[in-house]
Structure formats: C-alpha cells, structure tokens
Design an enzyme around this catalytic site. Sequence first.
Site, PDB file in Angstrom:
ATOM      1  N   CYS A   1      26.256  53.417  27.372  1.00 39.10           N
ATOM      2  CA  CYS A   1      26.027  53.089  28.776  1.00 39.10           C
ATOM      3  C   CYS A   1      24.728  52.310  28.872  1.00 39.10           C
ATOM      4  O   CYS A   1      23.749  52.640  28.208  1.00 39.10           O
ATOM      5  CB  CYS A   1      25.929  54.357  29.623  1.00 39.10           C
ATOM      6  SG  CYS A   1      25.731  54.001  31.382  1.00 39.10           S
TER       7      CYS A   1
ATOM      8  N   CYS B   1      28.397  68.379  30.770  1.00 38.10           N
ATOM      9  CA  CYS B   1      27.949  67.103  31.339  1.00 38.10           C
ATOM     10  C   CYS B   1      26.738  66.584  30.594  1.00 38.10           C
ATOM     11  O   CYS B   1      25.799  67.313  30.338  1.00 38.10           O
ATOM     12  CB  CYS B   1      27.497  67.269  32.776  1.00 38.10           C
ATOM     13  SG  CYS B   1      28.731  67.921  33.827  1.00 38.10           S
TER      14      CYS B   1
ATOM     15  N   GLU C   1      34.360  60.086  23.930  1.00 36.60           N
ATOM     16  CA  GLU C   1      34.858  61.448  24.072  1.00 36.60           C
ATOM     17  C   GLU C   1      35.600  61.663  25.384  1.00 36.60           C
ATOM     18  O   GLU C   1      35.303  61.024  26.393  1.00 36.60           O
ATOM     19  CB  GLU C   1      33.671  62.419  23.990  1.00 36.60           C
ATOM     20  CG  GLU C   1      33.063  62.400  22.592  1.00 36.60           C
ATOM     21  CD  GLU C   1      31.862  63.323  22.434  1.00 36.60           C
ATOM     22  OE1 GLU C   1      31.726  63.895  21.351  1.00 36.60           O
ATOM     23  OE2 GLU C   1      31.066  63.468  23.370  1.00 36.60           O
TER      24      GLU C   1
ATOM     25  N   CYS D   1      19.936  56.417  31.982  1.00 37.44           N
ATOM     26  CA  CYS D   1      19.291  57.524  32.708  1.00 37.44           C
ATOM     27  C   CYS D   1      18.526  58.401  31.723  1.00 37.44           C
ATOM     28  O   CYS D   1      18.988  58.671  30.605  1.00 37.44           O
ATOM     29  CB  CYS D   1      20.324  58.349  33.456  1.00 37.44           C
ATOM     30  SG  CYS D   1      21.221  57.376  34.678  1.00 37.44           S
TER      31      CYS D   1
ATOM     32  N   CYS E   1      38.127  64.829  31.828  1.00 37.92           N
ATOM     33  CA  CYS E   1      36.938  64.001  32.002  1.00 37.92           C
ATOM     34  C   CYS E   1      37.062  62.824  31.036  1.00 37.92           C
ATOM     35  O   CYS E   1      37.173  63.026  29.828  1.00 37.92           O
ATOM     36  CB  CYS E   1      35.706  64.852  31.707  1.00 37.92           C
ATOM     37  SG  CYS E   1      34.161  63.957  31.807  1.00 37.92           S
TER      38      CYS E   1
ATOM     39  N   CYS F   1      20.260  61.693  30.181  1.00 34.04           N
ATOM     40  CA  CYS F   1      21.656  61.602  29.731  1.00 34.04           C
ATOM     41  C   CYS F   1      21.715  61.145  28.286  1.00 34.04           C
ATOM     42  O   CYS F   1      21.123  60.127  27.928  1.00 34.04           O
ATOM     43  CB  CYS F   1      22.403  60.610  30.622  1.00 34.04           C
ATOM     44  SG  CYS F   1      24.064  60.230  30.043  1.00 34.04           S
TER      45      CYS F   1
HETATM   46  N1  SAH Z   1      27.879  57.102  34.714  1.00 34.31           N
HETATM   47  C1  SAH Z   1      28.432  57.930  35.716  1.00 34.31           C
HETATM   48  C2  SAH Z   1      29.443  58.916  35.192  1.00 34.31           C
HETATM   49  C3  SAH Z   1      29.155  59.597  33.880  1.00 34.31           C
HETATM   50  S1  SAH Z   1      27.891  60.804  33.862  1.00 34.31           S
HETATM   51  C4  SAH Z   1      27.336  58.645  36.484  1.00 34.31           C
HETATM   52  O1  SAH Z   1      26.193  58.620  36.057  1.00 34.31           O
HETATM   53  O2  SAH Z   1      27.647  59.194  37.541  1.00 34.31           O
HETATM   54  C5  SAH Z   1      28.607  62.166  34.753  1.00 34.31           C
HETATM   55  C6  SAH Z   1      27.583  63.094  35.367  1.00 34.31           C
HETATM   56  O3  SAH Z   1      26.873  63.828  34.369  1.00 34.31           O
HETATM   57  C7  SAH Z   1      26.545  62.349  36.179  1.00 34.31           C
HETATM   58  O4  SAH Z   1      26.310  62.953  37.421  1.00 34.31           O
HETATM   59  C8  SAH Z   1      25.339  62.471  35.303  1.00 34.31           C
HETATM   60  O5  SAH Z   1      24.179  62.312  36.045  1.00 34.31           O
HETATM   61  C9  SAH Z   1      25.496  63.842  34.708  1.00 34.31           C
HETATM   62  N2  SAH Z   1      24.659  64.058  33.535  1.00 34.31           N
HETATM   63  C10 SAH Z   1      24.247  63.144  32.646  1.00 34.31           C
HETATM   64  N3  SAH Z   1      23.473  63.719  31.695  1.00 34.31           N
HETATM   65  C11 SAH Z   1      23.416  65.031  31.994  1.00 34.31           C
HETATM   66  C12 SAH Z   1      22.781  66.153  31.357  1.00 34.31           C
HETATM   67  N4  SAH Z   1      22.100  66.024  30.236  1.00 34.31           N
HETATM   68  N5  SAH Z   1      22.944  67.358  31.930  1.00 34.31           N
HETATM   69  C13 SAH Z   1      23.678  67.495  33.046  1.00 34.31           C
HETATM   70  N6  SAH Z   1      24.289  66.479  33.682  1.00 34.31           N
HETATM   71  C14 SAH Z   1      24.160  65.256  33.162  1.00 34.31           C
HETATM   72 FE1  SF4 Z   2      25.124  56.073  32.185  1.00 36.19          FE
HETATM   73 FE2  SF4 Z   2      24.557  58.603  31.627  1.00 36.19          FE
HETATM   74 FE3  SF4 Z   2      23.305  57.371  33.627  1.00 36.19          FE
HETATM   75 FE4  SF4 Z   2      25.896  57.996  33.880  1.00 36.19          FE
HETATM   76  S1  SF4 Z   2      24.198  59.430  33.665  1.00 36.19           S
HETATM   77  S2  SF4 Z   2      24.909  56.056  34.396  1.00 36.19           S
HETATM   78  S3  SF4 Z   2      26.576  57.732  31.751  1.00 36.19           S
HETATM   79  S4  SF4 Z   2      23.161  56.844  31.455  1.00 36.19           S
END
Ligand code: SAH
Ligand code: SF4
Length: 374
Positions: free
Chosen positions: A112, A344, A92, A116, A105, A119
Amino acid sequence: MTATNLLGFDLEGLVAYCEGLGEKRFRAVQLFRWIHQRGVADFAQMSDLAKSLRDKLAQNAEVSALRVLSEQRSADGTIKWLFDVGNGDAVESVYIPEDDRATLCISSQAGCAVGCRFCSTGHQGFSRNLSTAEIVAQLWFVEHLLRGEGKARDQSGRVISNIVMMGMGEPLQNYAALVPALRTFLDDHGYGLSRRRVTVSTSGVVPMIDRLREDCPVALAVSLHAPDDALRDQLVPLNKKYPIAELLQSCQRYLEAAPRDFITFEYCMLDGVNDAPEQAEQLVKLLKGKVPCKLNLIPFNPFPASGLKRSPRERVLAFAEVLIRAGIVTTVRKTRGDDIDAACGQLAGEVQDRTRAEQRMTRAPVVVHRRPSS
Ligand code: SAH
Ligand code: SF4
C-alpha cells in the site's frame, strides 16, 4: 497467446467478451453462473453450453485461481490464506465466521502506498495494484473451497455472506479494478450479495469516494484514527492531501446514494497517541449532527516496526463511553485470528517494495498535540 482469465470480467464485461466470440448475451449469463455460482473452472463440465462455445473458450480463455502459498487456521475458526500474485508478491485474505454471518476480508493491492504509521502493510511499501481477476479470485476460491468442506450456508446457499475490502491495500487507489470486482460480488448471477453487506474501507481518497457513490455505492468505512488534522497528518499521510473537513464533506455526499444511512468510522486505538478522553470529546464535536455515523474502535494490533502500543482496555472503554454518552453508536472491534496474525493491520503478505517505504517512513515518535485540559 495468453488465455484471458474470465474471473476479471463483471457480467457486462463477460457479455462483451462473449459477443466478441460471436455469442449471445444469455450465453455469457450461463457462463458467469457456472463460474461464480457453481465454482466450475473447466469449460468441458459446463454441460448446457454448446460444444462449439466450450471449444472456443478452451482455446482462448481460462478460469484461473491464485496459487495458495499457505493456509492457517485459528482456534477461533478464522482462516487466513496467503496467495502468490507473482514476482515475489503475495497477498492475504481472511475468513471470519460469526454466529449469524461469515465475512471475507479481501486485499486490493500488493502492499500500500498510503503508508499509515500503525499498519504493517503500509510499512511494507507498495508493489502493484491487483487486477480485477486477482481480487475476485480471493472470493471465488474461498467460497467454493468452504462449500466443499460443508461449512454453514445462508438461505441463498452462500458460505460468505459479507465482504470487507479491508485486507492489504487501499481499494480506492485501485479504483478501475475494484469496481468490476464489486459488481461481480453484487450481481444476482454472481454472488448476489446485497450492497449493505459489501464494505469498502478507505483511508480517505476523497475524489474516489465521490466516484464510488456514482458508479457502485456500497457500505463505506472510513479510517479516521484522529480527531484533528495535525495528528491525522502523521498517522495517515494521505490526510495532507485530503484533510478531515474535505473528507467529512465527501462522506455527507456519499450518504445521498449509500445503501446504509450511516458511515462507519474506524479508529485504531494507539496508546498515548489518540486515545485520550479529550480526543473523544473532539471527535464528538467533529461528527455529531454533521455525519450520521457509527464509530468502530479497533484495538491496535502491534507489530515490531511500528514503535506503537495498544491502548489498555480501560482506556478504550473510557473513550467509547464519551462517544456513547454523546449519542454516537460505538463498538469495539473484537480481535479475531490473533494466533495466526490475521487481525486488522497484521496482514503483511510478501511485497517487493518499489517505493522505498523503509526509508520514507521515519521511526520518529508520533508527536501528540493535546489541547491543554481546562
Ligand atoms: N486501506 C484501507 C483498508 C485496509 S486497512 C483503510 O485503511 O481503510 C483496514 C483497517 O485496518 C483500517 O481501518 C486500518 O486503519 C486498520 N488497521 C491497519 N493497521 C492496523 C493495526 N496494526 N491494528 C489495528 N487496525 C489496523
Ligand atoms: Fe494502506 Fe494500511 Fe493505511 Fe489502509 S491502513 S491505507 S492498508 S497503509
């Protein structure tokens, strides 16, 4: 023979490709401008290129966009596209218009591998890295589509003024494809964006932060999410490999070459997990006077499998207050495109998990070790 997708080359790459066809550098510059500045994919329309070159290109190359699976437009102007990248994977991109800018974005991977806890991309697991062409194709398509729709442009004629590598994936785990894409975004013959307006967001791949500083310094956002290793190990598993102290040292080194004089730390606010005022105090101790930074607090965007909740607004504001009082510039990210799941962490696309993330990611609650309040 499969055609070479020219979206996969930065300018130097295209020069080398054209030299292989017996063409001079300035021809590659012309071609690069046709593709990126004018959005032309059909070589026959590139009227100032010699017919012989157009024919050679038509035989060997293509400018190939990604297939759009869906497009959703939010009431607030945000637009989200789902692009097919083959084999059941889809990624996306999100367009976020604001008064003085428009941000795209962009995704860097199908899924990934970092995993995390909060996420939804992380929950889906990892399928594969995107190629440079697939990364650049997201901007190429959106920029020229929206120009065609007559969307507002900046003085240089661009619709998209800012890029954030904050879509699906960990960009610094796809470094080889990322760098030529960034160079295309920055190139004056390409999109001509300033380094300050292109942001790589990372969960903290320390060696690659160092390489980015050498190869292509752009604005850096680091996803911190916790003030101590015990908690960050649980939220961002990569922390076990690159703990906070090492990460912050790499941020200090990055600033020596960075186009901005601060690092942005992203901090996703999770109810009862990382949002206590004492944790804000811990953050102040960790960062103040050590890494010039801004804090960006992101209200957690929940999704069912996470088992986590968004911090109440008062708690986010109280957390911000502690940081601001300590002199750390802190903002709370506005949630955009909520109605189309474009916020996000909600970017889930469609990913064929090849890592069995479902099994790897336990549903056990995140254990919070709080310092006893004195
Ligand atoms: N992998 C990279 C970039 C993609 S995620 C990273 O982790 O930085 C982009 C941002 O969205 C990151 O700061 C991530 O922590 C945040 N993010 C991921 N899941 C989220 C959620 N469910 N709610 C709010 N922010 C989230
Ligand atoms: Fe990967 Fe999501 Fe963690 Fe970013 S926040 S590193 S996209 S798992």
